[in-house]
Design a protein around this motif. Sequence first.
Motif, PDB file in Angstrom:
ATOM      1  N   VAL A 183       0.870  -1.174   0.000  1.00  0.00           N
ATOM      2  CA  VAL A 183       0.000   0.000   0.000  1.00  0.00           C
ATOM      3  C   VAL A 183       0.907   1.224   0.000  1.00  0.00           C
ATOM      4  O   VAL A 183       1.805   1.353   0.850  1.00  0.00           O
ATOM      5  N   GLU A 184       0.691   2.107  -0.984  1.00  0.00           N
ATOM      6  CA  GLU A 184       1.473   3.327  -1.098  1.00  0.00           C
ATOM      7  C   GLU A 184       0.553   4.534  -0.996  1.00  0.00           C
ATOM      8  O   GLU A 184      -0.618   4.471  -1.399  1.00  0.00           O
ATOM      9  N   ALA A 190       5.452  12.455  -4.049  1.00  0.00           N
ATOM     10  CA  ALA A 190       6.041  11.148  -4.375  1.00  0.00           C
ATOM     11  C   ALA A 190       5.250  10.033  -3.686  1.00  0.00           C
ATOM     12  O   ALA A 190       4.576  10.244  -2.677  1.00  0.00           O
ATOM     13  N   TRP A 191       5.347   8.829  -4.272  1.00  0.00           N
ATOM     14  CA  TRP A 191       4.716   7.661  -3.664  1.00  0.00           C
ATOM     15  C   TRP A 191       5.591   7.157  -2.526  1.00  0.00           C
ATOM     16  O   TRP A 191       6.817   7.056  -2.658  1.00  0.00           O
ATOM     17  N   ARG A 192       4.936   6.873  -1.397  1.00  0.00           N
ATOM     18  CA  ARG A 192       5.644   6.347  -0.239  1.00  0.00           C
ATOM     19  C   ARG A 192       4.954   5.068   0.224  1.00  0.00           C
ATOM     20  O   ARG A 192       3.729   5.047   0.391  1.00  0.00           O
ATOM     21  N   THR A 193       5.746   3.979   0.392  1.00  0.00           N
ATOM     22  CA  THR A 193       5.168   2.727   0.873  1.00  0.00           C
ATOM     23  C   THR A 193       4.809   2.872   2.338  1.00  0.00           C
ATOM     24  O   THR A 193       5.664   3.210   3.172  1.00  0.00           O
ATOM     25  N   VAL A 194       3.534   2.629   2.663  1.00  0.00           N
ATOM     26  CA  VAL A 194       3.071   2.776   4.047  1.00  0.00           C
ATOM     27  C   VAL A 194       2.701   1.440   4.674  1.00  0.00           C
ATOM     28  O   VAL A 194       2.472   1.372   5.894  1.00  0.00           O
ATOM     29  N   ALA A 195       2.658   0.375   3.875  1.00  0.00           N
ATOM     30  CA  ALA A 195       2.357  -0.951   4.421  1.00  0.00           C
ATOM     31  C   ALA A 195       2.689  -2.003   3.373  1.00  0.00           C
ATOM     32  O   ALA A 195       2.657  -1.734   2.158  1.00  0.00           O
ATOM     33  N   VAL A 213      -1.660   8.775   7.732  1.00  0.00           N
ATOM     34  CA  VAL A 213      -1.065   9.468   6.595  1.00  0.00           C
ATOM     35  C   VAL A 213      -2.096  10.410   5.985  1.00  0.00           C
ATOM     36  O   VAL A 213      -3.238  10.013   5.729  1.00  0.00           O
ATOM     37  N   ALA A 214      -1.699  11.660   5.761  1.00  0.00           N
ATOM     38  CA  ALA A 214      -2.550  12.624   5.057  1.00  0.00           C
ATOM     39  C   ALA A 214      -2.228  12.532   3.574  1.00  0.00           C
ATOM     40  O   ALA A 214      -1.087  12.790   3.151  1.00  0.00           O
ATOM     41  N   THR A 215      -3.206  12.198   2.770  1.00  0.00           N
ATOM     42  CA  THR A 215      -2.947  11.969   1.344  1.00  0.00           C
ATOM     43  C   THR A 215      -4.243  12.132   0.555  1.00  0.00           C
ATOM     44  O   THR A 215      -5.354  12.046   1.123  1.00  0.00           O
ATOM     45  N   ALA A 221      -0.708  -2.185  -4.822  1.00  0.00           N
ATOM     46  CA  ALA A 221      -0.037  -2.936  -5.884  1.00  0.00           C
ATOM     47  C   ALA A 221       0.030  -4.409  -5.484  1.00  0.00           C
ATOM     48  O   ALA A 221       0.781  -4.785  -4.579  1.00  0.00           O
ATOM     49  N   VAL A 222      -0.757  -5.242  -6.159  1.00  0.00           N
ATOM     50  CA  VAL A 222      -0.791  -6.682  -5.872  1.00  0.00           C
ATOM     51  C   VAL A 222       0.350  -7.348  -6.624  1.00  0.00           C
ATOM     52  O   VAL A 222       0.489  -7.183  -7.846  1.00  0.00           O
ATOM     53  N   THR A 223       1.168  -8.093  -5.903  1.00  0.00           N
ATOM     54  CA  THR A 223       2.328  -8.749  -6.520  1.00  0.00           C
ATOM     55  C   THR A 223       2.208 -10.273  -6.563  1.00  0.00           C
ATOM     56  O   THR A 223       3.035 -10.942  -7.170  1.00  0.00           O
ATOM     57  N   ALA A 224       1.176 -10.838  -5.901  1.00  0.00           N
ATOM     58  CA  ALA A 224       0.931 -12.292  -5.971  1.00  0.00           C
ATOM     59  C   ALA A 224      -0.523 -12.537  -5.610  1.00  0.00           C
ATOM     60  O   ALA A 224      -1.091 -11.878  -4.729  1.00  0.00           O
TER      61      ALA A 224
END
Length: 871
Positions: A183-184, A190-195, A213-215, A221-224
Motif C-alpha cells: 500500500v502506497e 512522491a509515492w511512499r510505501t506505508v504498508a 497518513v494525510a494523502t 499494488a498486488v504482486t501475488a
Amino acid sequence: MTSVGKNEPGPTRRTVLEAGVGGAASLAAGLPLVAAGTAAAAGAAVPERGGSWHRYVQGPSHRTVRPVGIVRTAGDVSEPGALLAPGGRVTVLRRARPSAAPRWPQGTTAEASSTHAGNNGSDGRPRTYAADNAIDGDPDTFWNDDTEGAFPDPLTITLPGQQRLPGVTVVSNADGVPADFTVEAWVDTAWRTVAAVTGNTGVQRAVRFDAPVATDRVRIAVTAGQDAGQGVFTRVNEVWPDAVDPVTAPSVTIDFGKVVVGYPEVDFTRASDNSPGVRLAFSETLQYLTERSDFTRGDQAGGAGRGTDQYAVPAGGAKWRDTKGFGSGDDKLYADGLHGFRYLKITLDALPSDAPAAQPWGEVAIDAVSLDFTAYLGTPDSYRGWFLCSDEELNRYWYGASYTNELVVDTFRRDDVDPRNAFSPSLDGKLVLHDGPKRDRDPYVGDVAVAGRTLYLTHDDAAEAARNVLADLADHQRDDGWIPPASINNYTLPLFDYPLWWVTCSWDYVLYTGDQDYAARYYPQLVKVLDTWYPSVTDEAGLLSKGLNGTSGYGDYAFLGRTGRVTYYNANYVQALRDAARIAGLLDHDTDAQRWSKRADKVAGAINDHLWDPAAGAYLDSATGPVRHAQDGNAIAITAGVADEERAASALAHLDATTRLRYGNAFMDNDTLFGGASQRVYAFTSYPELVARFESGRPDSAIDQIRRTYGWMDSHDPGITQWEGIGPNGSLYEQGYTSMAHGWSTGVLPALTHQLLGAKPTSPGYATWEVRPNPGEVRWAQGRLPTPHGPLDVEWNQDGGTFALTVRVPRGSRGSVALPTDGRHVTVRSGRRTLWKDHRAYGPGVHGDSRRVTVTGLTHGTHHLTLVHTR
C-alpha cells in the motif's frame, strides 16, 4: 472424465473436537475418521482365513446418514456436539449486527493497470470488472485485472482532497484473494510505501499504517494472487478508507467420516426474527473447504455461482432440505441441492446480494444435520460378489473401490447433473453410472469402462446402470458413425477415444450379463462406428491418426494435446476390434468377425512396426513431436495382445525405471506433453498396467503398484474413496475441482478379483469361465463372482510348497482352472486322483506349460485341487 490441472498436497491430519453416538472419538494420525460399524481401522490384525468380509463394507446402513464428528468451530458457537445427537441439546450460532462499512468521500475515483472485459459472469447476468467497483460500496461487484498470472497489478484510488488515513481494508473474492501486496500513499509529490502484506489468505484484510497518513491518493499494488482454481487474477471487491478487522462469522464444520452424496437436511429449531442467513459450504477434503465449497454446479456454465448454498432461517425454525433453486424471489438465497462431500461447514452469514431476504447476523439454533443418501445403498445384504484375502490393505482397497462405485450409481435427474447441457430426457429418471458424485455427475463411457466391471462384480442387480448409459449413447450416434462420450454439451463433446470404449464396454456388458438382446439391438451402431467413422481417421499404414477428417481439435480421456499416430488410440482400437469380433461371433455374423479380427491383427502389426521405440524398449506415446512413452499405450498394448512376451517385459521394465512414484506410477515418462505430466498418476490408466503386470507373471510388482497408488489415496483426506487423479507430490491434481470419488479409479477391484483371485468370465453370461490365480506374496484369497447362473465361489491358499484351490460351480456353467507352477516339478491332485505329475498329464482335459497346469471341463459342483511342488 478429467482435464489438465495441478495443485498442492492436501492435509492428512485433523482434530475432532467431539464425537457423537456411533462415531469415533479421535483420529489416528494421517487416517480418516471412520464411524463405528464400518471397515476396520488401519493397523488392525490381518483377517483370519475365512473371516467375514462384512466388516470392510463402507456403505451406510440406511439412507439417512448423520455426521460422525465435529472438526472445528469458529466464532460464537455453543454446544457444537449437539449436532451429532439429535433430539436433545441444540447448537447455537450467534453474531452481533455489524457496523456499516466506512465509505470514501463523494468524488473519489479509481483506476487500474488493466481491466478484464465485461461478460455474463457465472450467473448469466451482465457484469463489468472496472476499477470503480472497488470503491462503490457494493461488495458484490469487484475489480478484476486482465493479466492472468502476471504481476504487479496496481489499483489507484484518488480522493477529491486530502484525508487522514489510519489504514485501509482490502475486501476480495474467496476465489481470488490478493496474497502479497503493498500500500502506497502520495506524500510530498512522491509515492511512499506505508504498508506491505505477504501471505494473505483473508477475504477481508485490515491494513494498519505505522502512523496515520494525510494523502489524496492511495495505490495498492498486488504482486501475488491466491490460486483457487478460478484463474490467478487480482480480484478486489472493496477498498475501505480505514482498517476494519473482520468479525469472525460463527461456523461449525462437521465430518461425515467419508465422502457421501445426496440432499443435506438441517433441522433449525429457532432463530432471531431478522431472517438470519446461513451459508453451507461443502468439500470432499478439508484443504479446499473455505468460505465456499470446493465445487458447486452453480459455478459451472449457466449456474448461479454463489460458491455456497444459502438459506434464511425463519424465527420459528424449519426442517430445511437443500434443494436446487432460489429460496426467495427470482434471484436470492440460491442453493445447489445435491452434493458429494465429506465435510460440511455451516456459517451464520449472508451474501450482500441476498439482502434483505437474509441478514449476516442474529441467532440460529440447530438440532440436527443429516443427509438423504441418493446413491446405491451398498450393505452386506446387497453384495452379490465379494472378496477377501490375507492382506488387510488389499481388502480395504477392494471395498473402498466398491463404495466409490456405489456413490456414482444413481438416478439421472435434471437438477443434479452437470449444468453444461448434460440433461437429456432420454436418461431422465434412469439408473446410470455417473463419473463422480460431486462432479461432473454425467455418465461418460470411458468411466463405465472401469466402473462397469466394478459394478458387475459387486452389485450385478444394478447392471442396468451401465446398459442405460451404453444404449443412450448408441441412440445418439452421429450420422458418420461417431458415438458421443456423454450427454454433456448435448452429446457433442468431441473425443477421439471414447467411441472405442463404447465398443469395449458393450462387450463387457454382454460378457458379464449374457444380455444378447442388447448385442443384437445395437449391432448396427457397432458396425457403423468401426466400419465408417474409424476408417475415416485411418492413415495409409492402417493406423488411427488424430487430425484426419477434421479431428485435430478432438480430445481424449484427459483432453491431451496428442496428434497423429498415438499408441494409446491404436492399442484401444485393437482391443475394440477384437471385442467387436466376439460380439459378431455371438450373433453369428461370422464375416464381420473375421474382418475385424484381421483388421485387429493388421493394426497390431503396424503398431509394432511404427510405434515401437527400440532405444527405450517401449512404445512411443506418439509418432509426432518429442519422444515420450505413456502408461496408457504401453499397458493396453500388452492387455490387448499387441505386445509379445519380450516387448511386454521390456515395456514394463521401462515404466518401472521412468514412472515409479511413491503415490503410484505416472502416466507419462517425461514432461514434453505438459509440465508435470511425469508427476501425474491416473488410476484409470494404471488399471491396465496392473492387469499387464499380473498376467505377464509379475504379481508382486502389481501388488506393489496397488499399495503405492491406492495406499496413498486411502491414507490421505478424504480417505477410503479413490481419486480422479493425483498430481505432483501426491496432491489433488486439479485442486478443489478434483473428484475425490471417481468410478474410473476403481480398477483395483476387478484387478484383485480377476487377476489376483484369478476368476473371470470367458464367454457371455459366464457360460464359460476360468480361474487363473496370480498369488504373488499373498497367502490366501477367496471370493464370489455373481453370474446369471448363480454364484461362482473361489478359494485358494498357498503354504510352503502346496497350493490348494477350491471352486464351487453353479449349474449351467463350465470352466477351467490354471494352477501356478513357477516352472517347477509339481504334482496336481483332485482328491486322491492324480491329474498331473512331473510334466505329464494323467487324464483328459489336463495340460501344462512352463508356468501353469490347466484343468478344463469343470461343471456344476465343488472341486478341490491341490498342487504340490515335488522338487
